[in-house]
Design a protein around this motif. Structure first.
Motif, short mmCIF file in Angstrom:
data_model
loop_
_atom_site.label_atom_id
_atom_site.label_comp_id
_atom_site.label_asym_id
_atom_site.label_seq_id
_atom_site.Cartn_x
_atom_site.Cartn_y
_atom_site.Cartn_z
N ALA A 53 2.77 7.32 9.86
CA ALA A 53 4.07 6.71 9.92
C ALA A 53 4.35 5.79 8.76
O ALA A 53 5.44 5.29 8.61
N SER A 61 14.51 1.94 10.17
CA SER A 61 13.14 2.43 10.18
C SER A 61 12.14 1.55 9.47
O SER A 61 10.96 1.75 9.59
N PRO A 94 5.69 4.96 5.65
CA PRO A 94 6.51 5.67 4.71
C PRO A 94 5.94 5.57 3.31
O PRO A 94 5.19 4.67 2.97
N GLU A 95 6.39 6.45 2.52
CA GLU A 95 5.80 6.63 1.21
C GLU A 95 5.96 5.38 0.36
O GLU A 95 5.07 5.03 -0.40
N LYS A 96 7.09 4.73 0.51
CA LYS A 96 7.34 3.57 -0.34
C LYS A 96 6.33 2.48 -0.11
O LYS A 96 5.91 1.79 -1.04
N ILE A 100 1.15 16.84 6.32
CA ILE A 100 1.68 16.22 5.11
C ILE A 100 1.79 17.36 4.10
O ILE A 100 0.79 17.87 3.62
N CYS A 120 -2.61 7.58 5.15
CA CYS A 120 -1.78 8.77 5.07
C CYS A 120 -1.66 9.34 3.69
O CYS A 120 -0.97 10.31 3.47
N GLU A 152 11.54 2.47 17.01
CA GLU A 152 12.31 2.00 15.87
C GLU A 152 12.07 2.79 14.62
O GLU A 152 12.72 2.59 13.62
N PHE A 153 11.14 3.64 14.69
CA PHE A 153 10.81 4.31 13.45
C PHE A 153 11.17 5.79 13.55
O PHE A 153 10.87 6.45 14.53
N CYS A 154 11.80 6.30 12.54
CA CYS A 154 12.04 7.74 12.53
C CYS A 154 12.00 8.23 11.10
O CYS A 154 12.27 7.48 10.17
#
Lengths: 634, 344
Positions: free
Chosen positions: A442, A416, A444-446, B175, A428, B133-135
């Motif tokens: 999309a 991912s 991610p948090e990191k 969120i 986000c 590719e992202f999940c």
């Protein structure tokens, strides 16, 4: 009046009370209750009317003369009903109540039971009246207080020995007596006959003089109540009407526990018999559990005076009534002491107050289905307090659980976090409060964390975040090398710097190896440490390479150190707050300037500073120079 | 029923054990009778193997004879361990034939499977990512029993996604928290709550997606709350458990931040909680102390806290607990590689 109206609403035949009175008195039992079918709920029985003929503890009347026996009974029943209603309304301010009105401590146990019955309701088939209704037959229960609470739901409450229920006029009549009376069909016949007999004359009376009768019955009582003359001042004081009724949280809990314990039947078989055991609790159990909780919370500490007086009050009714001769003669037998209730004396009053509060907040519902106990054994055994002694906790707790939540999602994640340029994405980081549904968030948090940590980047793009991170890390590496060269002369910075170095080195290593998520995570964590250390230590300088002088004229800084004395000369462009910045920089280097000379010429400032190191920590000349250069060019 | 040579079945009047070839974590009890036999109940067991290939098996439980039966054909592969399994709730009248049941599994994506008499067919893979590719892997999900086409999922990317599974599209994605969301539970048709690593329990209403209500935060900040259970019989109450904590926290949604009760009788951390499907006052919890406790919540708590009603000691740390409405007299627990049905 009101009662008659109510009777009509509830489907209770008029003048039922008199009928009940006659029936009960003729067999000399303690009480008679008529359970009527509820108008609102299908098949449910509710309190219709009742007549109390049992033992009375404290008589409260206004008039001096003694009433006839049956009138006394009617009056008492009426008073009990009013007490119930006032408790239901939560009228704890006693001044509002008529002075001849009853208060809970005036009641004997049987009276109390009678009063509490007023709050009960039964579904068809539930409890004694319910089953009588369902079957349409008479039920005679002997030894009621020891009966199974499934059979007789009020058994825990009951102070009666025998209870009989039979259908009558669409409802159920219940009769009870404190003694144990074996089943006697003749008695039943007698009761039914007496009811039947009475109803006839009543019918004929009804047409002509019911209102009158009603008035007749009611008036004396009303009159009694309305007269303010009562020699019950002392009893009134018991309630201290001006003070709010307040509870001590602790006492309340304590007594509740004692109630729970007292009314707890330990069932013989091991099944989860919670439903049976907590019968009283069930009946006290509120639909609205919050009710009690909130009551408990809102009841504060009862103040001492009241407490003391109250304790006195509990013991005093007997004394008071003894003291007043006119009451003494009316005071009938049944000296069931409070202690026989198996509750503390104080608790008795608490209990009654509690009950009033509970009544106030809800109707006592029918016993809740409780816990199913099946005919056969459960796998579960009854919980005991000793439980498992010295259980050895596993070293890693919630092992599999944590893996499922923390590790497994990351197993999927190896795919991912590749570089994928995703354009036009909203930021986000914002929560739904500020933003509409952020669909397709999309990042991610990191990455967000990383983006926020790298000072130069404001991108939300993964690729650019990582690019900026690379750049930043390179800068930090260069910085570290430089600092390393000053390493030997710095005492106080050694330890944190080592951490910083380690951390940064680790970061560099891991950063090259961008293969798995875990590593990247680690690098982020370490990077954070590096960042923190940097920031905390060097307020003045983080990115030296960036701080290029803006006007092309590098400030001339000369620093000479002689033991603890530092002599600084600065020549630079003059600007606002220059001196302030320089002094701040000097301060940060743990220097105390004791002499400052400054000259301004054509926009050029020449500063001469003489300062001393504050402590043993000595900054190298190079460092001072850099710091001051930076401060000067800010 | 027949026992296969592999599994050992321990039978008694009040419990039955099924031994699986691998450690079991995810477990689901069907809400409808098994397609194979109407008096049986289907149970789905998800394996927990720390590599790519995992399996989900369906077995059936017969409460009358107190036995379990395996169905070797009713089994499918799953990438990595499924984090949760759940059958469609309250499946009374369905558009498709009544001989099949729908099972949902969560892992990397939400997947739906049709459980038929002798096979399991994948129905759909619900994937919300824009690119292949992202999940965002899912930690848990909940199937709305009032509105059965709605499933809410919780993910480590701090979002909760609400799916319309009939159309196979996302209804909305919120969120939900600052950190990873670990569990989600529906209250009503449009209200759900979630717990997260940021230590908060939040309630969301789909009618007002911009606001959420925090009804509890763990006393030590940032201590993750791992599981959430909403009392379906009395929607005022919820239960939650904290990481590394032996307490079950009971919350009343009307009084935020202040728990109604803290049930502290486990001797090690609690792993799973489930409310009784029939009684609003009973809750069961299971933990690392190998015990499953059933509690009855009184209206007034004694000063020493609330004691459980009864206890069951299993042989190992209990990882999973299910109390199905279809079988309210039976509690299913999973520990190490065993699954047990216990009579309540």
């Amino acid at each position: 009046m009101a009662n008659a109206v109510k009777n009509q609403v509830c489907g209770v035949p008029e003048n039922l009370r008199k009928q009940l009175a006659v029936a009960v008195r003729s067999i000399q039992w303690s009480y008679a209750i008529f359970w009527s079918l509820s108008a609102t709920q299908q098949g449910e029985l509710q309190w219709g009317d009742g007549y109390y003929n049992g033992d009375i503890k404290t008589r409260k009347t206004v008039q001096a003369f003694e009433l006839k026996a049956d009138k006394i009974g009617l009056q008492r029943s009426e008073q009990l009903r009013e007490l119930y209603e006032s408790l239901l309304e939560g009228d704890t301010d006693q001044t509002k109540r008529p002075s001849a009105a009853l208060s809970p401590e005036d009641l004997s146990d049987t009276e109390w039971y009678y009063l509490v019955c007023m709050s009960f309701g039964f579904d068809t088939g539930q409890g004694l009246p319910g089953r009588a209704l369902a079957s349409g037959e008479t039920i005679w229960l002997c030894n009621a207080q020891h009966a199974d609470s499934k059979v007789f739901s009020r058994s825990l409450l009951a102070k009666v020995g025998t209870v009989v229920c039979f259908p009558y006029h669409g409802g159920i009549i219940e009769l009870g007596v404190t003694e144990l009376v074996p089943e006697d069909p003749n008695l039943l016949q007698h009761i039914k006959a007496s009811l039947l007999d009475f109803s006839k004359p009543v019918c004929s009376d009804k047409s002509s003089s019911v209102p009158h009768n009603a008035d007749d019955d009611k008036d004396p009582i009303c009159a009694e109540i309305n007269h303010g003359i009562v020699d019950l001042l002392d009893l009134d004081n018991l309630y201290s009407p001006t003070k709010k009724i307040q509870f001590d949280h602790e006492e309340f809990d304590e007594f509740c526990e004692s109630i729970n314990e007292d009314f707890n039947i330990v069932s013989p078989d091991e099944c989860s018999n919670g439903g049976q055991n907590h019968q009283l609790d069930d009946s006290f159990m509120l639909e609205d559990a919050n009710g009690v909780a909130s009551h408990v919370q809102s009841w504060h500490f009862m103040d001492d005076d009241f407490g003391i007086r109250e304790k006195a009050a509990i013991s005093s009714p007997k004394l008071e009534s003894a003291g007043h001769s006119r009451f003494k003669e009316l005071h009938e037998g049944n000296h069931m002491t409070l202690s026989s209730l198996d509750l503390e004396v104080d608790d008795d009053l608490h209990y009654k107050r509690t009950v009033s509060a509970i009544l106030r907040s809800s109707n006592w519902s029918i016993e809740c289905p409780g816990f199913h106990t099946c005919g056969y054994k459960s796998s579960f055994i009854r919980w005991k307090k000793e439980g498992m002694a010295n259980f050895h906790r596993p070293r890693v707790q919630q092992n599999i659980f944590k893996k499922i939540l923390f590790a497994v999602p990351l197993m999927h994640g190896s795919n991912s976090l590749r570089y994928v340029k995703e354009n036009g994405r909203k930021d986000c980081l914002r929560k739904p409060e500020n933003d509409e549904n952020a669909i397709g968030c999309a990042l991610p948090e990191k990455f967000q964390i990383l983006g926020s940590m790298v000072p130069s980047t404001s991108e939300v793009d993964k690729e650019s975040i990582l690019k900026d991170t690379i750049k930043y890390l390179k800068e930090l590496e260069a910085r570290i090398e430089e600092l390393e060269s000053c390493k030997n002369s710095i005492e106080f910075e050694e330890r944190p710097r080592r951490n910083c170095l380690d951390a940064v080195e680790q970061t560099s290593d891991n950063y090259e190896n961008r293969r798995t998520v875990d590593n990247v995570k680690k690098s982020w964590i370490n990077k954070r440490k590096a960042c923190d250390i940097d920031e905390s230590r060097h307020k003045t300088g983080s990115d030296l390479k960036r701080s290029t002088p803006k006007d092309g004229f590098a400030p001339d800084v000369r620093v000479s150190i002689k033991e603890l004395e530092v002599m600084i000369e600065i020549r630079c462009h003059s600007r606002e707050l220059l001196l302030l910045d320089i002094m701040e920089a000097i301060n940060n280097l743990h220097l105390d300037a004791h002499t400052v000379q400054s000259r301004t010429l054509d926009g050029l400032v020449t500063l001469t500073l003489k300062s001393k190191f504050r402590g043993a920590a000595i900054a190298p000349a190079g460092m001072i120079k850099q710091a001051l250069q930076r401060a000067a060019t800010k | 029923m027949e026992n296969s040579s592999q599994e050992s079945h321990l039978r008694s009047d009040n419990s039955v054990t099924y031994e699986s070839p691998y450690t079991v974590y995810a477990m689901a009890v069907s809400s409808t009778p098994s397609p194979t036999n109407l008096s049986h109940q289907s149970i789905a067991l998800g394996s927990f193997l720390e590599d790519y290939s995992n399996r989900v098996d369906i077995i059936s439980f017969d409460p009358d004879t107190v036995s379990v039966k395996t169905h070797p054909t009713l089994s499918f592969d799953h990438p990595y361990p499924p984090t949760k399994l759940m059958f469609q709730p309250n499946r009374k009248s369905s558009s498709s034939s009544s001989s099949s049941d729908i099972l949902a599994s969560s892992g990397d994506y939400l997947r739906l499977w049709e459980v038929r008499e002798s096979s399991i067919e994948p129905l759909s893979v619900l994937n919300n990512s824009k690119t292949s590719e992202f999940c965002a892997p899912l930690t848990s999900f909940d199937w709305n029993d009032v509105e059965p086409k709605r499933i809410g999922t919780s993910s480590i990317d701090t979002t909760c996604t609400i799916w319309d599974i009939e159309k196979g599209v996302v209804e909305t994605q919120l969120i939900a928290h600052d950190k990873e969301v670990y569990d989600i539970a529906w209250g009503e048709a449009r209200v759900f709550a979630s717990v997260s690593a940021d230590g908060s329990v939040r309630i969301f209403d789909l009618r007002d997606k911009e606001h959420s209500t925090i009804i509890y935060e763990s006393p030590q900040p940032d201590t993750p709350l791992l599981r959430l259970a909403w009392n379906k019989q009395d929607l005022k109450y919820m239960a939650t458990i904290q990481m590394d904590s032996n307490k079950v926290v009971i919350l009343d949604i009307r009084s935020p931040t202040m728990p109604v009760a803290e049930l502290e009788r486990h001797q090690a951390s609690v792993n799973a909680i489930t409310w009784s499907p029939q009684s609003s006052k009973h809750i069961c919890s299971a933990g690392d102390d190998t015990q499953a406790l059933i509690w009855e919540l009184p209206t007034v708590a004694g000063p020493n806290g609330i004691d459980p009603l009864c206890v069951y000691s299993a042989g190992a740390e209990i990882n999973q607990l299910q109390w199905s409405a279809a079988q309210p007299d039976w509690i299913a627990i999973a520990f190490s590689n065993k699954m047990q049905f216990l009579k309540v």
